[in-house]
Design an enzyme around this catalytic site. Structure first.
Site, mmCIF file in Angstrom:
data_model
loop_
_atom_site.group_PDB
_atom_site.id
_atom_site.type_symbol
_atom_site.label_atom_id
_atom_site.label_comp_id
_atom_site.label_asym_id
_atom_site.label_seq_id
_atom_site.Cartn_x
_atom_site.Cartn_y
_atom_site.Cartn_z
ATOM 1 N N HIS A 1 0.823 -1.213 0.000
ATOM 2 C CA HIS A 1 0.000 0.000 0.000
ATOM 3 C C HIS A 1 0.858 1.265 0.000
ATOM 4 O O HIS A 1 2.008 1.242 0.446
ATOM 5 C CB HIS A 1 -0.855 0.050 1.281
ATOM 6 C CG HIS A 1 -1.989 -0.907 1.318
ATOM 7 N ND1 HIS A 1 -2.252 -1.701 2.407
ATOM 8 C CD2 HIS A 1 -2.957 -1.180 0.401
ATOM 9 C CE1 HIS A 1 -3.334 -2.427 2.165
ATOM 10 N NE2 HIS A 1 -3.779 -2.136 0.965
ATOM 11 N N CYS B 1 -3.050 0.532 9.861
ATOM 12 C CA CYS B 1 -4.148 -0.339 9.386
ATOM 13 C C CYS B 1 -5.165 -0.700 10.455
ATOM 14 O O CYS B 1 -6.282 -1.077 10.123
ATOM 15 C CB CYS B 1 -3.636 -1.675 8.876
ATOM 16 S SG CYS B 1 -1.992 -1.719 8.331
HETATM 17 C C1 CIR Z 1 -4.110 -7.673 3.208
HETATM 18 O O1 CIR Z 1 -3.318 -8.183 2.422
HETATM 19 O O2 CIR Z 1 -5.099 -7.077 2.838
HETATM 20 C C2 CIR Z 1 -3.836 -7.822 4.687
HETATM 21 N N1 CIR Z 1 -3.195 -9.062 4.937
HETATM 22 C C3 CIR Z 1 -2.978 -6.693 5.200
HETATM 23 C C4 CIR Z 1 -3.654 -5.354 5.113
HETATM 24 C C5 CIR Z 1 -2.845 -4.283 5.750
HETATM 25 N N2 CIR Z 1 -3.526 -3.047 5.678
HETATM 26 C C6 CIR Z 1 -2.940 -1.873 5.579
HETATM 27 O O3 CIR Z 1 -1.724 -1.786 5.448
HETATM 28 N N3 CIR Z 1 -3.712 -0.810 5.529
#
Ligand code: CIR
Length: 254
Positions: free
Chosen positions: A160, A247
């Site tokens: 991201h 997150c």
């Molecule tokens: C994903 O791949 O969507 C989750 N395992 C990790 C999401 C992390 N979110 C973020 O950095 N905003």
């Protein structure tokens, strides 16, 4: 009053999505203890926590940031890029509805909140494996009439935009220049992550205090030298799910 929406970790966290890192077993109990430490850090900064119950069938649902963008003027429910994550949206929308007018990003546009970085009235949106031009156009249509400038930013090498860059003070961004270009953020100053710590750019700024992971000691020393006031949390267990500190919450004023 400042509120943070969080969600307890799914017992299925070991089935999480992974894009850029290899799967390692996540110790559920340890992850929960670190998540509580994170919530306590937010509380210590005067934030009220709305803690949603765990969603056992949704492995990544602790990462509430990815399903909504909350601004002073409105909230936008996002359409996450990974289809496994789309059922996470409804319960967060229900939690936000008392506080904001709610808009929605619709297919074919997809965007994860981890790709959205707000600096004042500028909203940067990462073009990543999760987030598309179509979604950026939809965000523009909602936010430009509300006096925001929405800018697309190319992201490579990480999940991201906010894996690569976050704000650490009024005018300063903490950045991994290998994943995102400084030139996309005109007028800002930069602190670069230590090259040995590529994942060190993700931090949560609350007023003048930065919530920062304990794992990145070299970058942390740079931040200290720059006079950044930090609250250190352990976040290495959820890092195995490709998650970082931004997150795990949606923070807003009410
Ligand atoms: C994903 O791949 O969507 C989750 N395992 C990790 C999401 C992390 N979110 C973020 O950095 N905003």
């Amino acid at each position: 009053m400042r509120i943070a929406i969080t969600r307890q970790i799914s017992p299925a966290i070991n089935q999480c999505e992974l894009t850029h890192i290899a799967r390692e077993t996540i110790d559920y109990k340890r992850a929960c203890a670190q998540h509580k430490q994170y919530e306590d850090a937010l509380r210590s900064l005067g934030i009220d926590i709305i803690s949603l119950e765990a969603e056992p069938a949704l492995p990544d649902s602790v990462f509430v940031e990815d399903v909504a963008l909350v601004l002073d003027e409105c909230a936008i429910m996002l359409n996450p890029g990974a289809s496994s994550r789309r059922p996470e949206v409804a319960s967060v929308e229900k939690a936000l509805a008392p506080y904001r007018d709610v808009f929605r990003i619709r297919p074919p546009g997809t965007v994860d909140g981890g790709d959205i970085l707000r600096v004042g009235k500028t909203v940067y949106v990462g073009l990543s494996s999760r987030s598309t031009e179509n979604a950026i156009e939809q965000i523009k249509a909602i936010l430009e009439p509300r006096n925001y400038e929405v800018r697309a930013v190319n992201v490579t090498g990480c999940l991201h935009l906010k894996s690569a860059v976050t704000r650490v003070s009024e005018n300063t961004l903490l950045i991994n220049p290998g994943w995102v270009s400084k030139g996309d953020f005109p007028g800002m100053q930069f602190i670069e992550v230590d090259p040995a710590e590529p994942y060190a750019a993700n931090a949560v700024l609350v007023d003048g205090t930065l919530i920062y992971p304990s794992s990145f000691s070299k970058t942390r020393a740079k931040l200290e030298r720059a006079g950044i006031n930090m609250l250190i949390v352990d976040a290495d267990e959820l890092a195995k799910a490709e998650g970082a500190v931004t997150c795990c919450s949606l923070i807003f004023e009410f």
